[in-house]
Motif scaffolding. Sequence first.
Motif, PDB file in Angstrom:
ATOM      1  N   PRO A  39       0.851  -1.087  -0.035  1.00 18.83           N
ATOM      2  CA  PRO A  39       0.061   0.003  -0.005  1.00 18.83           C
ATOM      3  C   PRO A  39       0.955   1.317  -0.229  1.00 18.83           C
ATOM      4  O   PRO A  39       1.994   1.200   0.434  1.00 18.83           O
ATOM      5  CB  PRO A  39      -0.811  -0.311   1.486  1.00 18.83           C
ATOM      6  N   PRO A  40       0.325   2.394  -0.770  1.00 21.70           N
ATOM      7  CA  PRO A  40      -1.050   2.471  -1.176  1.00 21.70           C
ATOM      8  C   PRO A  40      -1.181   2.312  -2.724  1.00 21.70           C
ATOM      9  O   PRO A  40      -2.231   2.730  -3.259  1.00 21.70           O
ATOM     10  CB  PRO A  40      -1.205   3.997  -1.055  1.00 21.70           C
ATOM     11  N   GLY A  52      -5.897   0.384  -4.552  1.00 17.48           N
ATOM     12  CA  GLY A  52      -4.557   0.872  -4.592  1.00 17.48           C
ATOM     13  C   GLY A  52      -4.469   1.820  -6.076  1.00 17.48           C
ATOM     14  O   GLY A  52      -5.364   1.685  -6.677  1.00 17.48           O
ATOM     15  N   LEU A  53      -3.548   2.507  -6.139  1.00 22.45           N
ATOM     16  CA  LEU A  53      -3.123   3.233  -7.246  1.00 22.45           C
ATOM     17  C   LEU A  53      -3.188   2.203  -8.453  1.00 22.45           C
ATOM     18  O   LEU A  53      -3.340   2.544  -9.469  1.00 22.45           O
ATOM     19  CB  LEU A  53      -1.831   4.310  -6.903  1.00 22.45           C
ATOM     20  N   HIS A 245      -5.119  11.111  -4.919  1.00 29.64           N
ATOM     21  CA  HIS A 245      -5.992  10.144  -4.056  1.00 29.64           C
ATOM     22  C   HIS A 245      -5.395   9.060  -3.311  1.00 29.64           C
ATOM     23  O   HIS A 245      -5.668   9.106  -2.046  1.00 29.64           O
ATOM     24  CB  HIS A 245      -7.112   9.379  -4.928  1.00 29.64           C
ATOM     25  N   TRP A 246      -4.341   8.231  -3.807  1.00 32.57           N
ATOM     26  CA  TRP A 246      -3.678   7.447  -3.140  1.00 32.57           C
ATOM     27  C   TRP A 246      -2.368   7.693  -2.386  1.00 32.57           C
ATOM     28  O   TRP A 246      -2.178   7.203  -1.438  1.00 32.57           O
ATOM     29  CB  TRP A 246      -3.589   6.127  -3.991  1.00 32.57           C
TER      30      TRP A 246
END
Length: 249
Positions: A39-40, A52-53, A245-246
Motif C-alpha cells: 500500500p498505497p 490502490g493506485l 487520491h492514493w
Amino acid sequence: MFALLVAGLLLVSCGAQTGRLDRILDSGMLRVAMDPSFPPFESVDANGQIVGLDADLARAIAVHLGVEAHTVTTGYDALYDALTADRADVIISALYPDPSRSRDFTFTTPYFDAGLVLITLKDSTITTETDLSGQPVACVFGTAGHMQVLQWQETLVPPPTVVTVEAPGDLAARLHGEAVAAIVDHVSARLAASQDPDLRILTPPLSPEPYVIAVRDEDKALFEAIEDALQVLQADGVLDVLVEHWVRH
C-alpha cells in the motif's frame, strides 16, 4: 520466390507482435500481474478486494482498451514469471525497471517516481542539497535516506549533521524543531505533506526510482497500446487524480 518468403516472414512477425493485443481485445480481459502487499499502490481491503493506485491504474488502462482488468496475484519475485508463463499480459505493481530484464521485457514511461526527496518547511531557504552544508538533516535510521546523509558528510563542506528518527511519521516534528530539511522516499514525503500543510517537497527527486509497466518484448502492439493509454490518462489529468487520491499530498 525470395520476395514471397520475405513477405511471409513479415506477416508472421506482424502476427506475433499483435497476437496478444488481439487476444486481449477478443477476450475482453487484460490480465494484470500484481503483488498486493504494497500500500498505497496495491493491497487487499477488508472485503478482500485489491485496492490502490496500481489497481485503479490497471482498471483505467483496461477501460481505455475497451476491456476489463483481471488481477493475477503473485509474489513480487514471481511477477516476471507470470508473463513468461502466460498467466498475465502486463505487470502493474510498483515495478522498478530492472536493466537485467530489458532483453525479454519492455518498460513503459514512468507513471510515478518514488525516489528520495528533500522536504522542508515552506518558508525555508533550502532549495538544493548544497544548501545543507553545516545544517542538521533528518532521516529515518538505516534507510537509503540515512545513507545519503552519511555520503553528504563526506562531500559537503562543512558536513551536515545527522538527525535520525525511527519512522517517517516522526520527520515533521524534527522539521519544526532541530532539522532544516529531511530526506525520505517520495511516497512518505507526500503522506507527510498531506498531514502538515507547512511542509514543502523539493523536486526533482535526488535519486530517481521510477515505477513502470512491464510487457513482454515481443508484444509490441500491446506495449504501444499501453503507452498510448498512459499518455491519454496523463493528458486528461486522470493519472494525477489517482496519485493525489492514493499518495496524498
